[in-house]
Design a protein around this motif. Sequence first.
Motif, PDB file in Angstrom:
ATOM      1  N   VAL A   4       0.860  -1.193   0.000  1.00 28.28           N
ATOM      2  CA  VAL A   4       0.000   0.000   0.000  1.00 28.28           C
ATOM      3  C   VAL A   4       0.892   1.238   0.000  1.00 28.28           C
ATOM      4  N   LEU A   5       0.654   2.117  -0.982  1.00 24.77           N
ATOM      5  CA  LEU A   5       1.479   3.319  -1.065  1.00 24.77           C
ATOM      6  C   LEU A   5       0.874   4.422  -0.201  1.00 24.77           C
ATOM      7  N   THR A   6       1.710   5.067   0.595  1.00 28.69           N
ATOM      8  CA  THR A   6       1.222   6.180   1.422  1.00 28.69           C
ATOM      9  C   THR A   6       0.893   7.358   0.505  1.00 28.69           C
ATOM     10  N   ASP A   7       0.131   8.325   1.050  1.00 29.89           N
ATOM     11  CA  ASP A   7      -0.203   9.522   0.261  1.00 29.89           C
ATOM     12  C   ASP A   7       1.059  10.230  -0.212  1.00 29.89           C
ATOM     13  N   GLU A   8       2.051  10.272   0.677  1.00 31.10           N
ATOM     14  CA  GLU A   8       3.301  10.968   0.342  1.00 31.10           C
ATOM     15  C   GLU A   8       3.982  10.304  -0.868  1.00 31.10           C
ATOM     16  N   ILE A   9       3.994   8.969  -0.851  1.00 31.35           N
ATOM     17  CA  ILE A   9       4.653   8.266  -1.968  1.00 31.35           C
ATOM     18  C   ILE A   9       3.821   8.411  -3.251  1.00 31.35           C
ATOM     19  N   ARG A 297       6.949  -6.551 -11.428  1.00 28.62           N
ATOM     20  CA  ARG A 297       6.623  -5.474 -10.477  1.00 28.62           C
ATOM     21  C   ARG A 297       6.293  -6.065  -9.100  1.00 28.62           C
ATOM     22  N   ALA A 298       5.535  -7.144  -9.106  1.00 24.46           N
ATOM     23  CA  ALA A 298       5.143  -7.763  -7.841  1.00 24.46           C
ATOM     24  C   ALA A 298       6.381  -8.246  -7.075  1.00 24.46           C
ATOM     25  N   LEU A 299       7.319  -8.859  -7.778  1.00 27.24           N
ATOM     26  CA  LEU A 299       8.543  -9.337  -7.114  1.00 27.24           C
ATOM     27  C   LEU A 299       9.348  -8.172  -6.536  1.00 27.24           C
ATOM     28  N   ALA A 300       9.479  -7.110  -7.343  1.00 28.49           N
ATOM     29  CA  ALA A 300      10.282  -5.958  -6.900  1.00 28.49           C
ATOM     30  C   ALA A 300       9.635  -5.301  -5.688  1.00 28.49           C
ATOM     31  N   MET A 301       8.333  -5.065  -5.769  1.00 28.54           N
ATOM     32  CA  MET A 301       7.654  -4.355  -4.676  1.00 28.54           C
ATOM     33  C   MET A 301       7.588  -5.214  -3.413  1.00 28.54           C
ATOM     34  N   SER A 302       7.418  -6.508  -3.587  1.00 22.33           N
ATOM     35  CA  SER A 302       7.356  -7.349  -2.397  1.00 22.33           C
ATOM     36  C   SER A 302       8.733  -7.405  -1.715  1.00 22.33           C
ATOM     37  N   ALA A 303       9.810  -7.451  -2.496  1.00 25.21           N
ATOM     38  CA  ALA A 303      11.155  -7.423  -1.884  1.00 25.21           C
ATOM     39  C   ALA A 303      11.369  -6.086  -1.178  1.00 25.21           C
ATOM     40  N   ALA A 304      10.913  -4.991  -1.797  1.00 23.32           N
ATOM     41  CA  ALA A 304      11.070  -3.654  -1.191  1.00 23.32           C
ATOM     42  C   ALA A 304      10.318  -3.591   0.140  1.00 23.32           C
ATOM     43  N   GLN A 305       9.095  -4.099   0.126  1.00 30.65           N
ATOM     44  CA  GLN A 305       8.276  -4.069   1.345  1.00 30.65           C
ATOM     45  C   GLN A 305       8.938  -4.888   2.455  1.00 30.65           C
ATOM     46  N   LYS A 306       9.489  -6.034   2.066  1.00 27.38           N
ATOM     47  CA  LYS A 306      10.132  -6.883   3.085  1.00 27.38           C
ATOM     48  C   LYS A 306      11.333  -6.170   3.706  1.00 27.38           C
ATOM     49  N   ILE A 307      12.092  -5.445   2.885  1.00 29.53           N
ATOM     50  CA  ILE A 307      13.233  -4.689   3.448  1.00 29.53           C
ATOM     51  C   ILE A 307      12.696  -3.676   4.463  1.00 29.53           C
TER      52      ILE A 307
END
Length: 382
Positions: A4-9, A297-307
């Motif tokens: 979920v992207l925050t308003d700021e992002i 995209r799903a792989l990239a964003m899920s790795a980012a979220q996990k970090i």
Amino acid sequence: MTVVLTDEIQQMKTMIRNFVEKEVEPFAQQIEEEDAIPQHLVDKAKELGLFGMSIPEEYGGIGLNTVGKAVVLEQLGRTHNGFVSLISAHTGIGSTGLVKLASEHLKRKYLPDMASGEKIAAFALSEPGAGSDATNLSTTAEKKGEYWVVNGTKHFITNGPVADVFTVFALTDREKGAKGGITAFLIEKDFPGLIVGKKDKKMGLRGSYTSQIIFEDCIVPEENVIGEVGMGYINALTILGEGRVGLAARAVGSCDKLIELSAKYAKERVQFGKPIADNQGIQWILADMATETEAARALAMSAAQKIDDGQKVIKEASMAKLFASDVYNRVADKALQIHGGIGYIAEYAVERFYRDARITKIYEGTNEIQRIIISRRILEEN
Ligand SMILES: Cc1cc2nc3c(=O)[nH]c(=O)nc-3n(C[C@H](O)[C@H](O)[C@H](O)COP(=O)(O)OP(=O)(O)OC[C@H]3O[C@@H](n4cnc5c(N)ncnc54)[C@H](O)[C@@H]3O)c2cc1C
């Protein structure tokens, strides 16, 4: 995993999308032809805070989390990859060592100027004899009193010709090697003994420069060690791990752009009395391009979220880099095919993306090395 992207992002995403479409895209062809990025684009990127996106606010940056950075890099990936490379090498592998591992003193000394883009950063690990096997370094650093004396040659260093500060890896204990014998240093361009080699002539990424960086008895103050002495190899892996998520996000953004260009062209181009988009053969190509891009995209964003959740993602970051770079290459190939002969002509963006895609399978660890990292983890876990 839902990210979920925050308003700021979300706002940042819109702002970068506008910057890319309205300000960078009109100059993409010029960058390609002149192999140079217009200064006003660099200045605007500085104004938008892009050079400080990964640097915490307390040091003058905008301190985006990993998801935020991935979103920004995805948007930047939609435009000239050489322009993006200048920024992403600086904010990614160029800055991460200082942000995550350096002493407070080094952070205060260097990060504010890096955040503003006043000082450009680079990451110098690779050497002629140490590419995939980054443990095989020849560059040495020898302690002499309060200084380290560095000797050796790094090559293919992105931003090398324009960088002011380098995160450099050198052997400090030959016996220990990668297991406690490599150390990371922050080395300024103007430290005595640092020589910048000539720019490499590359297949693509015009406007982004790489070169050798040569150290001849280069004098580095003791305080410029990043992290602990001997922990350089682990530090390099940490820095590269995070960089891989950003690289994947950039590749996804480039795929998005290629899909848009291809769909638009397929609707415009008429053959056999109808737009080529009316042929199921073309529709299926577009469907595959879009499906693979969403998976990347799903792989990239899920790795980012996990970090951001504090998890270790060595395997996931490698998977994201491996898959997204392969997808980028396949999407670029398909986009070129949809464009027919025009796709092969240099004045069209597809030809440029096709060449620029190729390096994503090689740098920040080749895709063969990513497979090794992933499979090692699987074997350890099971
Ligand atoms: C444009 C560009 C920018 C770069 N920017 C930077 C930078 O900023 N900083 C930096 O430090 N480096 C940078 N590099 C270097 C880059 O990271 C290396 O080129 C890359 O890691 C591969 O190393 P190599 O070229 O020596 O290839 P090699 O390691 O010689 O590999 C050659 C081939 O053998 C394969 N291979 C090697 N070992 C194995 C194995 N065990 N199993 C299976 N296959 C294997 C590789 O995958 C590859 O296909 C850049 C390179 C380029 C071209």
